[in-house]
Design a protein around this motif. Sequence first.
Motif, PDB file in Angstrom:
ATOM      1  N   VAL A   1      10.588  -7.241 -13.519  1.00 49.58           N
ATOM      2  CA  VAL A   1      11.714  -8.104 -13.151  1.00 49.58           C
ATOM      3  C   VAL A   1      11.270  -9.447 -12.577  1.00 49.58           C
ATOM      4  O   VAL A   1      11.904 -10.461 -12.814  1.00 49.58           O
ATOM      5  N   GLY A   2      10.198  -9.440 -11.803  1.00 47.70           N
ATOM      6  CA  GLY A   2       9.741 -10.666 -11.167  1.00 47.70           C
ATOM      7  C   GLY A   2       9.639 -10.497  -9.655  1.00 47.70           C
ATOM      8  O   GLY A   2      10.237  -9.588  -9.064  1.00 47.70           O
ATOM      9  N   ILE A   3       8.909 -11.385  -9.053  1.00 47.79           N
ATOM     10  CA  ILE A   3       8.620 -11.297  -7.623  1.00 47.79           C
ATOM     11  C   ILE A   3       9.868 -11.485  -6.767  1.00 47.79           C
ATOM     12  O   ILE A   3      10.138 -10.691  -5.864  1.00 47.79           O
ATOM     13  N   VAL A   4      10.633 -12.521  -7.030  1.00 45.90           N
ATOM     14  CA  VAL A   4      11.782 -12.852  -6.188  1.00 45.90           C
ATOM     15  C   VAL A   4      12.816 -11.738  -6.194  1.00 45.90           C
ATOM     16  O   VAL A   4      13.297 -11.309  -5.135  1.00 45.90           O
ATOM     17  N   GLU A   5      13.168 -11.242  -7.357  1.00 47.59           N
ATOM     18  CA  GLU A   5      14.161 -10.163  -7.451  1.00 47.59           C
ATOM     19  C   GLU A   5      13.663  -8.890  -6.765  1.00 47.59           C
ATOM     20  O   GLU A   5      14.415  -8.196  -6.102  1.00 47.59           O
ATOM     21  N   THR A   6      12.392  -8.594  -6.936  1.00 45.03           N
ATOM     22  CA  THR A   6      11.810  -7.398  -6.317  1.00 45.03           C
ATOM     23  C   THR A   6      11.866  -7.507  -4.804  1.00 45.03           C
ATOM     24  O   THR A   6      12.231  -6.547  -4.113  1.00 45.03           O
ATOM     25  N   CYS A   7      11.503  -8.667  -4.287  1.00 41.16           N
ATOM     26  CA  CYS A   7      11.527  -8.877  -2.836  1.00 41.16           C
ATOM     27  C   CYS A   7      12.940  -8.724  -2.289  1.00 41.16           C
ATOM     28  O   CYS A   7      13.131  -8.155  -1.207  1.00 41.16           O
ATOM     29  N   ARG A   8      13.912  -9.226  -2.992  1.00 45.14           N
ATOM     30  CA  ARG A   8      15.305  -9.089  -2.547  1.00 45.14           C
ATOM     31  C   ARG A   8      15.763  -7.636  -2.588  1.00 45.14           C
ATOM     32  O   ARG A   8      16.396  -7.158  -1.657  1.00 45.14           O
ATOM     33  N   LYS A   9      15.444  -6.947  -3.675  1.00 41.11           N
ATOM     34  CA  LYS A   9      15.912  -5.573  -3.840  1.00 41.11           C
ATOM     35  C   LYS A   9      15.311  -4.642  -2.788  1.00 41.11           C
ATOM     36  O   LYS A   9      16.013  -3.820  -2.198  1.00 41.11           O
ATOM     37  N   TYR A  10      14.013  -4.751  -2.555  1.00 44.17           N
ATOM     38  CA  TYR A  10      13.322  -3.825  -1.653  1.00 44.17           C
ATOM     39  C   TYR A  10      13.158  -4.376  -0.229  1.00 44.17           C
ATOM     40  O   TYR A  10      12.568  -3.702   0.621  1.00 44.17           O
ATOM     41  N   SER A  11      13.630  -5.583   0.033  1.00 50.18           N
ATOM     42  CA  SER A  11      13.491  -6.234   1.336  1.00 50.18           C
ATOM     43  C   SER A  11      12.029  -6.309   1.773  1.00 50.18           C
ATOM     44  O   SER A  11      11.655  -5.920   2.874  1.00 50.18           O
ATOM     45  N   VAL A  12      11.225  -6.816   0.878  1.00 57.36           N
ATOM     46  CA  VAL A  12       9.802  -7.008   1.139  1.00 57.36           C
ATOM     47  C   VAL A  12       9.531  -8.503   1.087  1.00 57.36           C
ATOM     48  O   VAL A  12      10.073  -9.207   0.234  1.00 57.36           O
ATOM     49  N   SER A  13       8.694  -8.994   1.989  1.00 55.69           N
ATOM     50  CA  SER A  13       8.375 -10.417   1.953  1.00 55.69           C
ATOM     51  C   SER A  13       7.457 -10.712   0.777  1.00 55.69           C
ATOM     52  O   SER A  13       6.721  -9.833   0.305  1.00 55.69           O
ATOM     53  N   THR A  14       7.508 -11.938   0.318  1.00 54.50           N
ATOM     54  CA  THR A  14       6.665 -12.316  -0.815  1.00 54.50           C
ATOM     55  C   THR A  14       5.192 -12.223  -0.435  1.00 54.50           C
ATOM     56  O   THR A  14       4.361 -11.842  -1.255  1.00 54.50           O
ATOM     57  N   GLY A  15       4.874 -12.569   0.807  1.00 52.75           N
ATOM     58  CA  GLY A  15       3.488 -12.476   1.283  1.00 52.75           C
ATOM     59  C   GLY A  15       2.967 -11.053   1.212  1.00 52.75           C
ATOM     60  O   GLY A  15       1.839 -10.809   0.784  1.00 52.75           O
ATOM     61  N   THR A  16       3.801 -10.103   1.629  1.00 50.86           N
ATOM     62  CA  THR A  16       3.408  -8.696   1.571  1.00 50.86           C
ATOM     63  C   THR A  16       3.202  -8.259   0.128  1.00 50.86           C
ATOM     64  O   THR A  16       2.221  -7.580  -0.198  1.00 50.86           O
ATOM     65  N   LEU A  17       4.115  -8.637  -0.728  1.00 43.18           N
ATOM     66  CA  LEU A  17       4.024  -8.246  -2.137  1.00 43.18           C
ATOM     67  C   LEU A  17       2.770  -8.817  -2.796  1.00 43.18           C
ATOM     68  O   LEU A  17       2.055  -8.110  -3.511  1.00 43.18           O
ATOM     69  N   TYR A  18       2.486 -10.102  -2.520  1.00 46.86           N
ATOM     70  CA  TYR A  18       1.283 -10.705  -3.089  1.00 46.86           C
ATOM     71  C   TYR A  18       0.014 -10.054  -2.520  1.00 46.86           C
ATOM     72  O   TYR A  18      -0.972  -9.883  -3.225  1.00 46.86           O
TER      73      TYR A  18
END
Length: 103
Positions: A21-38
Amino acid sequence: MKYKKWTLEEKLEILSFSEEVGIVETCRKYSVSTGTLYSWKKKHDKQGEAGLKVTYDTRSKELKQSEEENRILRKLLANKEIELEISRELLKKKFGTSDPRKI
């Protein structure tokens, strides 16, 4: 916001979802910061699943309580030793002897 501890399975699910789906949508859905995801993505790319394993403190509650009790007991022992030393010094002054154990 409260800190959440993610399991290995949750992290892998989130990473696979971000690929689709992409980083932004994933971060919104799971409430994870982009920094954490990266950070997860970087660790996963370098070390695979081993890089994502949970590494926070795994000591048991009983061990932590025992260590705290041990710390308190050591402090009490140190205070008692100080009191004994003071008593010895007072006895030296009172009786004028260099070794209070001879009294």
